[in-house]
Write a protein that holds these residues in place. Structure first.
Motif, PDB file in Angstrom:
ATOM      1  N   ASN A  45       0.826  -1.208   0.000  1.00  0.00           N
ATOM      2  CA  ASN A  45       0.000   0.000   0.000  1.00  0.00           C
ATOM      3  C   ASN A  45       0.863   1.262   0.000  1.00  0.00           C
ATOM      4  O   ASN A  45       0.550   2.249  -0.678  1.00  0.00           O
ATOM      5  CB  ASN A  45      -0.921   0.010   1.215  1.00  0.00           C
ATOM      6  N   LEU A  46       1.955   1.243   0.781  1.00  0.00           N
ATOM      7  CA  LEU A  46       2.844   2.405   0.821  1.00  0.00           C
ATOM      8  C   LEU A  46       3.502   2.642  -0.534  1.00  0.00           C
ATOM      9  O   LEU A  46       3.644   3.788  -0.983  1.00  0.00           O
ATOM     10  CB  LEU A  46       3.909   2.208   1.905  1.00  0.00           C
ATOM     11  N   LYS A  47       3.920   1.565  -1.184  1.00  0.00           N
ATOM     12  CA  LYS A  47       4.525   1.707  -2.524  1.00  0.00           C
ATOM     13  C   LYS A  47       3.510   2.263  -3.513  1.00  0.00           C
ATOM     14  O   LYS A  47       3.834   3.146  -4.325  1.00  0.00           O
ATOM     15  CB  LYS A  47       5.045   0.360  -3.006  1.00  0.00           C
ATOM     16  N   ASP A  48       2.265   1.760  -3.455  1.00  0.00           N
ATOM     17  CA  ASP A  48       1.229   2.257  -4.358  1.00  0.00           C
ATOM     18  C   ASP A  48       0.933   3.728  -4.083  1.00  0.00           C
ATOM     19  O   ASP A  48       0.729   4.520  -5.011  1.00  0.00           O
ATOM     20  CB  ASP A  48      -0.053   1.429  -4.202  1.00  0.00           C
ATOM     21  N   MET A  49       0.897   4.082  -2.799  1.00  0.00           N
ATOM     22  CA  MET A  49       0.614   5.453  -2.408  1.00  0.00           C
ATOM     23  C   MET A  49       1.684   6.410  -2.934  1.00  0.00           C
ATOM     24  O   MET A  49       1.395   7.483  -3.464  1.00  0.00           O
ATOM     25  CB  MET A  49       0.555   5.536  -0.875  1.00  0.00           C
ATOM     26  N   LEU A  50       2.941   5.991  -2.811  1.00  0.00           N
ATOM     27  CA  LEU A  50       4.048   6.813  -3.305  1.00  0.00           C
ATOM     28  C   LEU A  50       3.967   6.961  -4.817  1.00  0.00           C
ATOM     29  O   LEU A  50       4.221   8.042  -5.364  1.00  0.00           O
ATOM     30  CB  LEU A  50       5.384   6.181  -2.909  1.00  0.00           C
ATOM     31  N   GLY A  51       3.569   5.888  -5.508  1.00  0.00           N
ATOM     32  CA  GLY A  51       3.430   5.961  -6.958  1.00  0.00           C
ATOM     33  C   GLY A  51       2.339   6.912  -7.385  1.00  0.00           C
ATOM     34  O   GLY A  51       2.488   7.664  -8.355  1.00  0.00           O
ATOM     35  N   VAL A  52       1.226   6.920  -6.652  1.00  0.00           N
ATOM     36  CA  VAL A  52       0.120   7.825  -6.975  1.00  0.00           C
ATOM     37  C   VAL A  52       0.543   9.277  -6.787  1.00  0.00           C
ATOM     38  O   VAL A  52       0.274  10.151  -7.615  1.00  0.00           O
ATOM     39  CB  VAL A  52      -1.104   7.505  -6.090  1.00  0.00           C
ATOM     40  N   LEU A  53       1.244   9.565  -5.701  1.00  0.00           N
ATOM     41  CA  LEU A  53       1.629  10.939  -5.403  1.00  0.00           C
ATOM     42  C   LEU A  53       2.676  11.464  -6.371  1.00  0.00           C
ATOM     43  O   LEU A  53       2.833  12.664  -6.532  1.00  0.00           O
ATOM     44  CB  LEU A  53       2.147  11.033  -3.965  1.00  0.00           C
ATOM     45  N   GLN A  54       3.418  10.570  -7.026  1.00  0.00           N
ATOM     46  CA  GLN A  54       4.436  10.990  -7.978  1.00  0.00           C
ATOM     47  C   GLN A  54       3.963  10.846  -9.421  1.00  0.00           C
ATOM     48  O   GLN A  54       4.749  10.934 -10.343  1.00  0.00           O
ATOM     49  CB  GLN A  54       5.716  10.172  -7.773  1.00  0.00           C
ATOM     50  N   GLN A  55       2.667  10.630  -9.571  1.00  0.00           N
ATOM     51  CA  GLN A  55       2.121  10.430 -10.908  1.00  0.00           C
ATOM     52  C   GLN A  55       2.367  11.671 -11.766  1.00  0.00           C
ATOM     53  O   GLN A  55       2.134  12.792 -11.350  1.00  0.00           O
ATOM     54  CB  GLN A  55       0.615  10.169 -10.818  1.00  0.00           C
ATOM     55  N   GLY A  56       2.852  11.464 -12.951  1.00  0.00           N
ATOM     56  CA  GLY A  56       3.097  12.578 -13.861  1.00  0.00           C
ATOM     57  C   GLY A  56       4.478  13.168 -13.764  1.00  0.00           C
ATOM     58  O   GLY A  56       4.855  14.015 -14.574  1.00  0.00           O
ATOM     59  N   LEU A  57       5.284  12.761 -12.777  1.00  0.00           N
ATOM     60  CA  LEU A  57       6.643  13.269 -12.662  1.00  0.00           C
ATOM     61  C   LEU A  57       7.560  12.561 -13.644  1.00  0.00           C
ATOM     62  O   LEU A  57       7.379  11.381 -13.920  1.00  0.00           O
ATOM     63  CB  LEU A  57       7.181  13.056 -11.247  1.00  0.00           C
ATOM     64  N   PRO A  58       8.560  13.270 -14.167  1.00  0.00           N
ATOM     65  CA  PRO A  58       9.567  12.588 -14.997  1.00  0.00           C
ATOM     66  C   PRO A  58      10.289  11.535 -14.185  1.00  0.00           C
ATOM     67  O   PRO A  58      10.331  11.597 -12.955  1.00  0.00           O
ATOM     68  CB  PRO A  58      10.516  13.732 -15.403  1.00  0.00           C
ATOM     69  N   LEU A  59      10.872  10.568 -14.865  1.00  0.00           N
ATOM     70  CA  LEU A  59      11.531   9.462 -14.177  1.00  0.00           C
ATOM     71  C   LEU A  59      12.636   9.940 -13.263  1.00  0.00           C
ATOM     72  O   LEU A  59      12.842   9.404 -12.169  1.00  0.00           O
ATOM     73  CB  LEU A  59      12.084   8.463 -15.202  1.00  0.00           C
ATOM     74  N   ASP A  60      13.385  10.985 -13.690  1.00  0.00           N
ATOM     75  CA  ASP A  60      14.506  11.436 -12.870  1.00  0.00           C
ATOM     76  C   ASP A  60      14.056  12.177 -11.629  1.00  0.00           C
ATOM     77  O   ASP A  60      14.846  12.417 -10.723  1.00  0.00           O
ATOM     78  CB  ASP A  60      15.443  12.339 -13.691  1.00  0.00           C
ATOM     79  N   GLN A  61      12.759  12.574 -11.566  1.00  0.00           N
ATOM     80  CA  GLN A  61      12.261  13.274 -10.385  1.00  0.00           C
ATOM     81  C   GLN A  61      11.472  12.359  -9.461  1.00  0.00           C
ATOM     82  O   GLN A  61      11.162  12.734  -8.343  1.00  0.00           O
ATOM     83  CB  GLN A  61      11.373  14.454 -10.804  1.00  0.00           C
TER      84      GLN A  61
END
Length: 441
Positions: A45-61
């Motif tokens: 759940n924590l990994k999914d949450m982090l992925g959602v919050l970084q949605q749309g960011l470039p890979l390097d960010q």
């Protein structure tokens, strides 16, 4: 995010940050009082949450959960623990929708209908498509918290991101603001909102082609990651103090070695908890700078004045309010009892006298400066070119003792005599550790 889930993930992240890979999955689960299955589910759940919050960011960010757990001596401004605050009280679908709405409004003004179409196109395939009522509710919430603005004109209303402050600053002004927020967030408490503002300014600088990480002029070693997590409890506690309301909570003493206890909602899996269910009237909040700990000072009906380490508070619920006269009486009693507390100690008062030695051959007297900065209500009595005397009356010596010890050979305790003997014994013990193993070593 459900309140119980937030409590669990606070303790989960605390242990990840402090223990790193020191525990196996089973040991980690045992320490938290959960099953290995729940451990795996929480981590996912924590990994999914982090992925959602970084949605749309470039890979390097973007960053993986594991990246935030790697030890970096200087990295302090982007602690991993902050992302939990961004997701607090939000369901997963809400996190996705709000991220999509804010991303779309960064570029242009849009109506609720246009935003609904964007959400429908970009929502995950397994996620529910939002209707117009849901999107309008999200927009109302974002407008209330000041994240977006409604553009003037008739219906249909158009919305845009509230970026006026950042957009009106030139590059140099924005960099100055970033540097100021960077310093304050790293040196003041509470600091979570400062870190979140710093993160927003960092994104604004990146949009203008700057790399904030490469241009940072200051570096900090952040000692107390868990302090950030404890700030989650500050605002509910402050609200209860302002409204003179009692708080009910499950307290897990840090001395017990257990960090979390789930609510027994399923009678088939009911287990005995290691925590104590308490109801108390919150009166004060104290922060210990030396150890990075928050304390709640409260009045308990049977126990009187009680002190709780904030990291042990879970399942906090507001209770009934008390009369203003009763609250004032309890608060006055606490203030009198803690008048001479170095942090929270309420033992009998003791006068401590110490001689401090000024650094030799240095233009700056950093010993004197530190004593004046951290010495609280203590006073400096006699002075010579080489030394000065420091006197203070405190409740007990257990909280001031580590502070005195931290000066090493620059501090000599004179009174009380029994405390001086304790320091002599401790330094002799330390000296023994450094004795050579063999005479010709």
């Amino acid at each position: 995010m459900a309140r119980e889930s937030f409590d669990k993930e606070i303790q989960f992240l605390r242990m990840l940050a402090l223990a790193g890979g020191a525990y196996s999955r089973q040991q980690f689960a045992d320490r938290l009082g959960i099953s290995v299955h729940t451990y795996d589910k929480t981590l996912r759940n924590l990994k999914d949450m982090l992925g959602v919050l970084q949605q749309g960011l470039p890979l390097d960010q973007g960053s993986e959960l594991a990246d935030g757990l790697r030890y970096n001596y200087y990295e302090s401004a982007d602690p991993l623990l902050l992302f939990l605050f961004r997701a607090k009280s939000l369901k997963e679908t809400e996190s996705i929708r709000l991220t999509l709405l804010l991303t779309a409004l960064q570029a242009r003004e849009l109506t609720a209908k246009e935003l609904q179409d964007i959400c429908s196109e970009q929502m995950p395939a397994d996620g529910p498509l939002p209707d117009e009522k849901t999107v309008r509710g999200d927009l109302k919430y974002l407008e209330e918290v000041g994240v977006i603005l409604r553009v003037g004109g008739g219906r249909p209303y158009r919305y845009r991101a509230a970026n006026d402050l950042v957009d009106q600053l030139n590059d140099e002004e924005l960099m100055d603001l970033f540097d100021y927020v960077d310093v304050i967030a790293n040196t003041q408490v509470p600091s979570v909102q400062g870190y979140l503002l710093r993160d927003t300014l960092k994104k604004a600088l990146r949009r203008r082609g700057f790399d904030p990480d490469a241009s940072e002029t200051r570096r900090y070693k952040y000692h107390y990651h868990s302090r950030i997590l404890d700030e989650a409890h500050l605002y509910p506690i402050f609200r209860a103090i302002q409204q003179r309301k009692k708080l009910s909570f499950l307290y897990l003493s840090p001395k017990k070695g257990k960090n979390y206890a789930s609510q027994n909602t399923n009678p088939l899996f009911e287990r005995e908890t290691n925590g104590l269910s308490e109801t108390a009237l919150p009166l004060r909040v104290v922060y210990d700078h030396q150890y990075g700990r928050w304390y709640l000072i409260a009045y308990h009906g049977r126990q009187g004045i009680m002190k709780f380490r904030m990291e042990g508070l879970t399942q906090i619920e507001e209770g009934e309010a008390v009369a203003e006269e009763e609250f004032a009486r309890r608060l006055a009693a606490v203030q009198e009892q803690m008048k001479y507390s170095w942090v929270t100690d309420t033992l009998r008062t003791v006068k401590v006298v110490a001689r401090f030695y000024n650094p030799e051959g240095s233009n700056a007297n950093f010993v004197r400066e530190r004593v004046e900065l951290q010495g609280q209500w203590g006073t400096i009595a006699e002075e010579t070119d080489a030394t000065f005397l420091y006197e203070i009356t405190v409740n007990g010596i257990y909280e001031i003792k580590p502070w005195l010890r931290s000066f090493g050979s620059s501090c000599e305790v004179l009174e009380p005599a029994w405390l001086r003997k304790e320091f002599i014994a401790e330094w002799k013990e330390l000296q023994g550790y450094y004795e050579p193993v063999r005479e010709n070593f």
